[in-house]
Structures are given as C-alpha cells and as structure tokens.
Design a protein around this motif. Structure first.
Motif, PDB file in Angstrom:
ATOM      1  N   LEU A  86       0.829  -1.213   0.000  1.00 15.88           N
ATOM      2  CA  LEU A  86       0.000   0.000   0.000  1.00 15.88           C
ATOM      3  C   LEU A  86       0.859   1.257   0.000  1.00 15.88           C
ATOM      4  O   LEU A  86       0.533   2.243  -0.689  1.00 15.88           O
ATOM      5  CB  LEU A  86      -0.929  -0.008   1.219  1.00 15.88           C
TER       6      LEU A  86
ATOM      7  N   SER B  23       2.173   1.827  -3.391  1.00 12.52           N
ATOM      8  CA  SER B  23       1.095   2.213  -4.304  1.00 12.52           C
ATOM      9  C   SER B  23       0.763   3.696  -4.205  1.00 12.52           C
ATOM     10  O   SER B  23       0.601   4.382  -5.225  1.00 12.52           O
ATOM     11  CB  SER B  23      -0.150   1.367  -4.020  1.00 12.52           C
ATOM     12  N   VAL B  24       0.664   4.206  -2.982  1.00 14.02           N
ATOM     13  CA  VAL B  24       0.356   5.633  -2.822  1.00 14.02           C
ATOM     14  C   VAL B  24       1.529   6.477  -3.319  1.00 14.02           C
ATOM     15  O   VAL B  24       1.338   7.539  -3.932  1.00 14.02           O
ATOM     16  CB  VAL B  24       0.023   5.967  -1.354  1.00 14.02           C
TER      17      VAL B  24
ATOM     18  N   THR C  31       0.713   8.365   3.127  1.00 18.17           N
ATOM     19  CA  THR C  31       1.807   7.411   2.981  1.00 18.17           C
ATOM     20  C   THR C  31       2.671   7.362   4.226  1.00 18.17           C
ATOM     21  O   THR C  31       3.148   6.288   4.635  1.00 18.17           O
ATOM     22  CB  THR C  31       2.670   7.778   1.762  1.00 18.17           C
TER      23      THR C  31
ATOM     24  N   LEU D  64      -1.450  13.235  -0.168  1.00 19.63           N
ATOM     25  CA  LEU D  64      -1.159  11.810  -0.323  1.00 19.63           C
ATOM     26  C   LEU D  64       0.125  11.420   0.415  1.00 19.63           C
ATOM     27  O   LEU D  64       0.238  10.301   0.921  1.00 19.63           O
ATOM     28  CB  LEU D  64      -1.036  11.465  -1.808  1.00 19.63           C
TER      29      LEU D  64
ATOM     30  N   ILE E 270      -1.985  -3.335  -7.621  1.00 15.87           N
ATOM     31  CA  ILE E 270      -2.516  -2.321  -6.708  1.00 15.87           C
ATOM     32  C   ILE E 270      -1.910  -0.947  -6.996  1.00 15.87           C
ATOM     33  O   ILE E 270      -2.640   0.056  -7.089  1.00 15.87           O
ATOM     34  CB  ILE E 270      -2.248  -2.731  -5.244  1.00 15.87           C
ATOM     35  N   SER E 271      -0.585  -0.887  -7.166  1.00 19.77           N
ATOM     36  CA  SER E 271       0.046   0.418  -7.416  1.00 19.77           C
ATOM     37  C   SER E 271      -0.405   0.994  -8.747  1.00 19.77           C
ATOM     38  O   SER E 271      -0.596   2.217  -8.872  1.00 19.77           O
ATOM     39  CB  SER E 271       1.576   0.299  -7.363  1.00 19.77           C
TER      40      SER E 271
ATOM     41  N   MET F  77       1.229   6.730  -6.959  1.00 15.09           N
ATOM     42  CA  MET F  77       0.107   7.613  -7.291  1.00 15.09           C
ATOM     43  C   MET F  77       0.574   9.069  -7.295  1.00 15.09           C
ATOM     44  O   MET F  77       0.228   9.849  -8.201  1.00 15.09           O
ATOM     45  CB  MET F  77      -1.021   7.418  -6.283  1.00 15.09           C
TER      46      MET F  77
ATOM     47  N   SER G  99      -3.330   0.499 -10.109  1.00 19.47           N
ATOM     48  CA  SER G  99      -4.690   0.993  -9.878  1.00 19.47           C
ATOM     49  C   SER G  99      -4.644   2.373  -9.233  1.00 19.47           C
ATOM     50  O   SER G  99      -5.406   3.275  -9.605  1.00 19.47           O
ATOM     51  CB  SER G  99      -5.460   0.020  -8.978  1.00 19.47           C
ATOM     52  N   TYR G 100      -3.744   2.539  -8.286  1.00 21.01           N
ATOM     53  CA  TYR G 100      -3.589   3.840  -7.649  1.00 21.01           C
ATOM     54  C   TYR G 100      -3.098   4.888  -8.649  1.00 21.01           C
ATOM     55  O   TYR G 100      -3.522   6.057  -8.609  1.00 21.01           O
ATOM     56  CB  TYR G 100      -2.595   3.749  -6.484  1.00 21.01           C
TER      57      TYR G 100
ATOM     58  N   PHE H  56      -5.935   5.890 -10.755  1.00 22.45           N
ATOM     59  CA  PHE H  56      -6.767   6.799  -9.963  1.00 22.45           C
ATOM     60  C   PHE H  56      -6.133   8.192  -9.906  1.00 22.45           C
ATOM     61  O   PHE H  56      -6.831   9.203  -9.977  1.00 22.45           O
ATOM     62  CB  PHE H  56      -6.962   6.250  -8.553  1.00 22.45           C
ATOM     63  N   GLY H  57      -4.789   8.231  -9.801  1.00 20.67           N
ATOM     64  CA  GLY H  57      -4.099   9.524  -9.820  1.00 20.67           C
ATOM     65  C   GLY H  57      -4.302  10.250 -11.130  1.00 20.67           C
ATOM     66  O   GLY H  57      -4.504  11.472 -11.160  1.00 20.67           O
TER      67      GLY H  57
END
Length: 437
Positions: A235, A238-239, A418, A414, A382-383, A242, A385-386, A389-390
């Motif tokens: 996670l 991933s952020v 993190t 963000l 996951i990253s 993003m 997907s982030y 989204f970014g």
C-alpha cells in the motif's frame, strides 16, 4: 563494496543492463511522443493535460489487468526465458511506435491514424513491462545472496531512473525523426543483452496457470494480504506511485503554461526528478548497510511532502504575463527562481528514493522464493490501480478548473497518508512472516 562488486558479476550485470535499456526505451518513446503531441499537435492546456493523463493511463493499464498472469508465469517458468521473449516482442512494439511518430512528423493522418497508433504502441509497451516487472525484483534473491538483495534492489531502482533520465533527456533534445530510429535500435540491443542472463528456473512445485484475469487477480491480492508487513509495504508503494503519476502528468503542461518554457525545460524537470530517485536509491543502501528495514521511510515521505509544498510556493512566485516564444533552457536558467525549482524537484525525488527502495526489498525477502514474482505482481496491480486513480484525479481537478499549480497540493495530502502507513510498517516489520500461497 557490495554494490560495485555486483556490477562485475554475470549473475547480475546482464539483468541490470536489460532492465536499464528497457526503462530507457520506454521513456525515450513515451517522452518523445508526449512532448511532440503537446508542443506540435495541441495548443490548449486542458487538451494537453487530458492527453498526458490518457497516455499515462494506457501505459499503466496493463499492470492492472494482466499482472496476476505475469506473476504466475514468472514463478512457474524460467524467468530468464520470459525476459528474452518479452524483449523480442519489444522490437515489434517499437516499430509500431516509430510508424506513428513518422506519420505525425510528416503531418499525415495525425488525429485519425498517427496519434492512435502511438497510443497503441504505448499500451503494448506497458503490456511488455507488465511481464518484465515481477521478474526484475523477484529474480534477485534467486541470483544474489541475502546480504546482496538490498544492494541489488537499490541498483535496479537507481539504474531504472538513470535510464529514465537519459531517455527523457534524449527525447527532449533530439528531433523526432532520430527518436524513431533510436527506439528500434535500443530494442535490438536490449534483446541481445537479455540473452546473457543466466537461467532462473521455477522454484518449488509447478502449478497450473489460472488464465482467468479477474479470479487470478483477486486470489493474488488475497494471498498478499495474509502478511500484514507485505501488505503495508504494498500500500505504501502504491500511494507513492500515485503521487509520482500525478507529478509526471503535470510536468509538461505546468512548464508550458505556467513557466512559459519549451519542451526542453519540461524534459529538465523530469530529468531532475529521475536523478533524485537514483540518488535516493543508492543513499538508502548506505544508510541501512544492507539491512532491509523501513525505519527511514516515514522521514523520507515527510521530506517529500515538505519539498512539494516548497515547490508549490515557488511555482506560485513565478512571473506571470510572459509573452513571446517559450523560454529555452538557457533563458529559463537565467531566472534565480529556476534554480530553486530544480533543487526542490531534486530533493522531492531523493526523499522518494529513500522511501521506496527498502519497501521493494521487503516484498522479495519476506516471502518464499516461489511466491516472489506473484508478490511483486500483486503490488503492480494495486500500485497501477492507484496510478490510474491519480490520472483520473488529475483529469477531475482539471475539469473542475483547479489550476495546474494548485493540483500539486493533492500530492502533499497523499504524502501524509503514505507517512502514516510507513510508520505502521516500521512498527510491525519485525513480526514473523506469514506463509503466502
């Protein structure tokens, strides 16, 4: 010194060079395409931001869709053979991209054929990187000693960003017709180098590949969630990416419409970011002395947010009302504030490198060797997907009329999220690992 010794070993050097050339070529092509379209095709800030976001989304989209399959293949087949197959495909992908650049350069069927063709090649390049991504880190524990894994991870990360640096610089400075030739030649050299990578056969029992994309992706993520430390690292990574996606989307239109500078200055911004990541990747290995730990991660991401705030403040101070031709690099550098902006970008990315490198090392050292590729693949799902989204967030902010400079503050928020996750990771990193299956 472990880092320098690795660069002399056949068990590491061919992989390092192959990954370096792959990152170089991806960014040479992507940057040449985006800068050409932003500066030579479109003339509207909103359209330019939308195109940049679409390009980013197309490149990272495959990471979401097929990472689960890529991870399974990497764990169940010889990793070196997969790399060679992927690099062979790159030759055809870059030929398609070169055809799109050629049509755009000739001002022929630009909107109906050239731009879609370039975007299609970018999507295929993302698909190629999806299959290479789980391997470049997961193969390291197979070829390196445990005490060498952090150094190897840092070198791969630093090499990736040095390659991004040179790919970005060259894309910004050479004419588009030269870029067409360069991307094909680089693909050929990359394939030749991949043939030198030592065999890396599957570890453990060979399992059947689940080709159902949705089912295999869900199963992959559920598996990674079993180990809380691996999940927190995933996670946090991933952020971080993003934030990186938002910044890279913003750089070209920010430079053109706020700084009033040309594409070479936009290239310079991305270059400074890439240099910083590479520096941070090497620095953290020396700080941790080979130990895989997240103890510096919270401070790294706080520093990243702090320098982002400073970057925003100084961007707001840039002179308004500039008219005439866009500023060249020498003209841009005559402004004292220009150097302040560049140093801030460098510090943002140095802090980012310090933050992210140990987290990737967690993913390959806490799990069994036969799960390493799938763990990286889950992180990529996951990253990515982030990151998508970014990209969507950048589009929404643009649609709502939020200025490009103000959008930088979203990245700061963000960073705070993190930091919270990184603190939890550091507090729990010594918990015993959980068997993933």
């Amino acid at each position: 010194m472990t880092t320098l010794r690795l660069l002399r070993r056949r068990r590491f050097l061919p992989l390092f060079c192959t990954q370096l050339l792959n990152a170089f070529n991806d960014n040479l092509y992507k940057t040449a395409m985006v800068l050409f379209v932003v500066y030579a095709v479109y003339s509207d800030p909103e359209t330019e931001t939308v195109f940049s976001a679409i390009a980013t989304g197309l490149f990272i989209g495959p990471f979401i869709v097929v990472s689960a399959i890529a991870g399974q293949l990497a764990d169940m087949r010889d990793k070196a053979k997969i790399i060679r197959t992927v690099k062979l495909c790159e030759i055809g992908i870059m030929t398609i991209g070169a055809a799109g650049l050629f049509l755009a350069w000739q001002d022929t069927l630009v909107h109906s054929v050239a731009v879609p063709l370039m975007l299609f090649a970018l999507f295929l390049a993302g698909l190629q990187s999806t299959f290479l991504g789980p391997i470049k880190y997961a193969i390291l524990p197979q070829h390196l000693r445990k005490t060498e894994v952090l150094a190897g991870t840092g070198l791969v990360e630093a090499g990736t960003y040095v390659a991004i640096l040179f790919g970005t610089i060259i894309a910004g400075w050479i004419p588009v017709e030269a870029a067409m030739v360069a991307i094909i030649m680089t693909a050929l050299v990359g394939y030749a180098m991949s043939r030198q990578i030592p065999a890396a056969p599957a570890l453990g029992e060979i399992e059947p590949i689940d080709w159902n994309i949705l089912r295999s992706s869900i199963a992959l993520i559920r598996s990674v969630r079993k180990d809380r430390v691996v999940w927190l690292a995933t996670l946090s990574i991933s952020v971080f990416w993003m934030v990186g996606a938002i910044l890279f989307i913003q750089f070209p239109p920010l430079v053109k419409n706020v700084i009033h500078a040309n594409k070479e200055v936009a290239t310079l911004f991305i270059v400074m970011f890439s240099i910083g990541i590479a520096i941070g990747s090497v620095v953290i290995n020396h700080l941790l002395k080979g130990e895989v730990s997240a103890r510096h991660a919270p401070a790294g991401v706080v520093a990243m947010g702090f320098f982002l705030v400073l970057f925003y403040v100084f961007v707001r101070q840039w002179p308004t009302g500039l008219e005439g031709p866009f500023l060249t690099v020498p003209e841009f550098l005559t402004y004292p504030l220009a150097w302040v902006l560049l140093v801030n970008l460098l510090m943002i990315s140095v802090a980012g490198g310090i933050f992210v490198v140990p987290l990737y090392a967690f993913l390959t050292t806490r799990v069994a060797g036969n799960m390493a590729s799938r763990t990286i693949a889950a992180t990529n799902v996951i990253s990515s997907s982030y990151m998508v989204f970014g990209s969507v967030l950048a589009l929404v902010m643009t649609y709502l009329g939020i200025s490009i400079a103000e959008q930088l503050l979203a990245s700061v928020a963000l960073c705070l999220i993190t930091c919270w996750m990184a603190r939890k990771l550091h507090a729990e990193e010594h918990l015993p690992s959980v068997h993933l299956d």
